[in-house]
Design a protein around this motif. Structure first.
Motif, PDB file in Angstrom:
ATOM      1  N   ARG A   1     -11.559  -1.969  -4.785  1.00 48.77           N
ATOM      2  CA  ARG A   1     -10.854  -3.182  -4.377  1.00 48.77           C
ATOM      3  C   ARG A   1      -9.916  -2.890  -3.217  1.00 48.77           C
ATOM      4  O   ARG A   1      -9.202  -1.877  -3.215  1.00 48.77           O
ATOM      5  CB  ARG A   1     -10.042  -3.759  -5.538  1.00 48.77           C
ATOM      6  CG  ARG A   1      -9.467  -5.147  -5.214  1.00 48.77           C
ATOM      7  CD  ARG A   1      -8.513  -5.617  -6.270  1.00 48.77           C
ATOM      8  NE  ARG A   1      -7.274  -4.842  -6.264  1.00 48.77           N
ATOM      9  CZ  ARG A   1      -6.213  -5.134  -7.018  1.00 48.77           C
ATOM     10  NH1 ARG A   1      -6.253  -6.167  -7.839  1.00 48.77           N
ATOM     11  NH2 ARG A   1      -5.126  -4.381  -6.969  1.00 48.77           N
TER      12      ARG A   1
ATOM     13  N   ASN B   1     -10.971  -6.807  -9.673  1.00 51.61           N
ATOM     14  CA  ASN B   1      -9.890  -6.059 -10.295  1.00 51.61           C
ATOM     15  C   ASN B   1     -10.385  -4.827 -11.049  1.00 51.61           C
ATOM     16  O   ASN B   1      -9.624  -3.882 -11.278  1.00 51.61           O
ATOM     17  CB  ASN B   1      -9.110  -6.972 -11.245  1.00 51.61           C
ATOM     18  CG  ASN B   1      -7.776  -6.380 -11.660  1.00 51.61           C
ATOM     19  OD1 ASN B   1      -6.966  -6.028 -10.801  1.00 51.61           O
ATOM     20  ND2 ASN B   1      -7.550  -6.242 -12.956  1.00 51.61           N
TER      21      ASN B   1
ATOM     22  N   GLU C   1      -8.391 -10.773  -1.377  1.00 53.59           N
ATOM     23  CA  GLU C   1      -8.926  -9.671  -2.158  1.00 53.59           C
ATOM     24  C   GLU C   1     -10.391  -9.469  -1.799  1.00 53.59           C
ATOM     25  O   GLU C   1     -11.158 -10.428  -1.664  1.00 53.59           O
ATOM     26  CB  GLU C   1      -8.785 -10.011  -3.647  1.00 53.59           C
ATOM     27  CG  GLU C   1      -9.179  -8.925  -4.596  1.00 53.59           C
ATOM     28  CD  GLU C   1      -8.985  -9.351  -6.042  1.00 53.59           C
ATOM     29  OE1 GLU C   1      -8.540  -8.511  -6.841  1.00 53.59           O
ATOM     30  OE2 GLU C   1      -9.272 -10.530  -6.363  1.00 53.59           O
TER      31      GLU C   1
ATOM     32  N   PHE D   1      -7.504  -5.157   0.089  1.00 54.37           N
ATOM     33  CA  PHE D   1      -7.012  -6.441   0.554  1.00 54.37           C
ATOM     34  C   PHE D   1      -7.169  -6.478   2.069  1.00 54.37           C
ATOM     35  O   PHE D   1      -6.716  -5.569   2.767  1.00 54.37           O
ATOM     36  CB  PHE D   1      -5.548  -6.666   0.156  1.00 54.37           C
ATOM     37  CG  PHE D   1      -5.361  -6.926  -1.306  1.00 54.37           C
ATOM     38  CD1 PHE D   1      -5.504  -8.211  -1.811  1.00 54.37           C
ATOM     39  CD2 PHE D   1      -5.078  -5.893  -2.181  1.00 54.37           C
ATOM     40  CE1 PHE D   1      -5.350  -8.456  -3.168  1.00 54.37           C
ATOM     41  CE2 PHE D   1      -4.921  -6.121  -3.533  1.00 54.37           C
ATOM     42  CZ  PHE D   1      -5.065  -7.412  -4.032  1.00 54.37           C
TER      43      PHE D   1
END
Length: 425
Positions: free
Chosen positions: A174, A151, A188, A176
């Motif tokens: 980051r 995150n 993630e 996905f």
């Protein structure tokens, strides 16, 4: 009646068919069901790697070999992007294919890591020591100062992070992953990149994680994809690199200065007060020397080196600067090396901003090397140029003849490093 029987049979057939479909086919799940991350708070990062028998043996080999690295993974607060054995296997195989094509035998990680141990011959020992140092440098890039979970890389295009040794800039972002037909609908992950000290993402070398946010007693571990090649795209080049011969500048005693034709009124620091001639010798490609040129009037700089005592040189290097890919019209296109035996190769004259060093007008200069149509393709690109010379000259100069494409529109010249060298063989 017949119609009712027929309808009943059809209904039974439909129920059976539906049952077959239901039992034989699994309905597509729109969500990616990830494996829960294991909290290993009772283990240090080093012990976590050891607990994965047969997965991180190659990484542990290097960690155990290089001084201080085990301590870093045991006591320091770090984030590790962990390459598996598969990553090392790909890198070693790539290197050995190159070696085989060159008629050389295979070489493996354990041999390279030990440095000069058991090696005979000065050149072989130097090569072995370089290889070991290169491995140390490469593995250090996977160990990041501080704690970073996925995150932390979620804002914008991610963020730059620094290696635990040398503060080398890496980058995390980051993302996905895709899952079961849904774009960005999966687990993630982190895009982990070697920035190569470039602002341009197209120059970066990128890999991706398979698992993230594994907590240890002293850090965070992210596991890299098994198809990642250890060292990013540097392993083979580092292990096959023949470095340039040693630099022979004595910066404490030699005289070095730039000079432009007097009519140009150009001087050092005119373009940028922080990007001056002395930056060519600070051993950093992140700084540079930049100056004005005038192709129409043939106003180009000459870079002078007057050694403290007569010295033999037979090679030189230049390195492009941080934005050379963007501003290719500033790179050196044509240039030459000249030398003199005059006992006083330089004098002091009046310049645009006061006294400056200038070449002695009575000195006779001879050409030792000339290059034309040089093409530079990347930032921080170093090129070595050799020439034949056995004479100890009192002065040398690098004369710039053209920049960029060689057209009359070129107005700036820049490089990040320049050196004169001596090659023994």
């Amino acid at each position: 009646m017949k119609r009712s029987i027929l309808f009943g049979k059809c209904l039974v057939a439909m129920v059976i068919a539906a049952a077959i479909v239901q039992t034989g086919c699994k309905r597509e799940n729109p969500y990616y069901n990830t494996t829960p991350i294991v909290n290993t708070s009772n283990l240090t990062t080093y012990d976590y790697l050891k607990s994965k028998t047969g997965v991180y043996d190659s990484l542990l080999l290097l960690v155990n070999t290089f001084p201080g690295m085990k301590t870093i993974l045991t006591d320091s607060t770090v984030t590790l992007f962990a390459p598996s054995n598969a990553s090392f296997q790909i890198a070693v195989q790539n290197l050995n294919v190159i070696r085989k094509n060159a008629g050389q035998g295979p070489v493996y990680l354990a041999q390279l890591a030990t440095g000069a141990k058991g090696t005979v011959g000065a050149q072989a020992i130097a090569k072995a020591q370089r290889d070991s140092a290169n491995l140390d440098t490469m593995v250090s890039k996977y160990i990041i100062r501080g704690l970073y979970v996925a995150n932390d890389f979620a804002i914008g295009d991610g963020q730059t992070i620094n290696s635990v040794r040398g503060g080398y800039p890496m980058h995390g972002q980051r993302i996905f992953a895709n899952a079961e037909g849904f774009e960005n609908g999966g687990v993630e992950a982190i895009n982990f990149a070697n920035t190569k000290r470039s602002l341009f993402v197209s120059f970066w070398s990128l890999t991706q994680t398979t698992s993230v946010n594994i907590k240890t007693k002293n850090g965070i571990v992210h596991l890299l994809s098994p198809d990642h090649v250890f060292g990013f795209d540097e392993y083979v080049s580092r292990m096959t690199l023949v470095p340039p011969p040693p630099i022979i500048f004595d910066l404490a005693h030699d005289v070095l200065f730039p000079y432009w034709p007097p009519n140009s009124q150009y001087y050092d620091g005119q373009v940028s007060a922080g990007e001056v001639f002395r930056k060519l010798f600070d051993n950093s490609v992140l700084t540079k020397f930049i100056c004005y040129v005038n192709a129409s009037s043939n106003y180009y700089p000459s870079l002078y080196w007057v050694p403290a005592k007569p010295t033999v040189s037979n090679a030189y290097t230049m390195t492009t600067a941080n934005d050379s890919k963007l501003y290719q019209d500033r790179d050196p296109r044509a240039f030459k090396i000249e030398a003199t035996l005059d006992p006083n190769p330089w004098i002091t004259v009046s310049g645009p901003n006061g006294p400056i060093k200038a070449p002695n007008p009575t000195a006779v200069w001879v050409q030792l090397d000339v290059r034309q149509d040089q093409d530079w393709t990347t930032n921080y690109q170093q090129k070595e140029f050799d020439f034949v010379n056995n004479t100890a000259y009192t002065g040398y100069r690098l004369v710039i003849l053209q920049v960029g494409t060689g057209s009359s529109s070129q107005s700036l010249f820049q490089i990040s490093e320049w050196s004169m060298r001596y090659k023994t063989n």
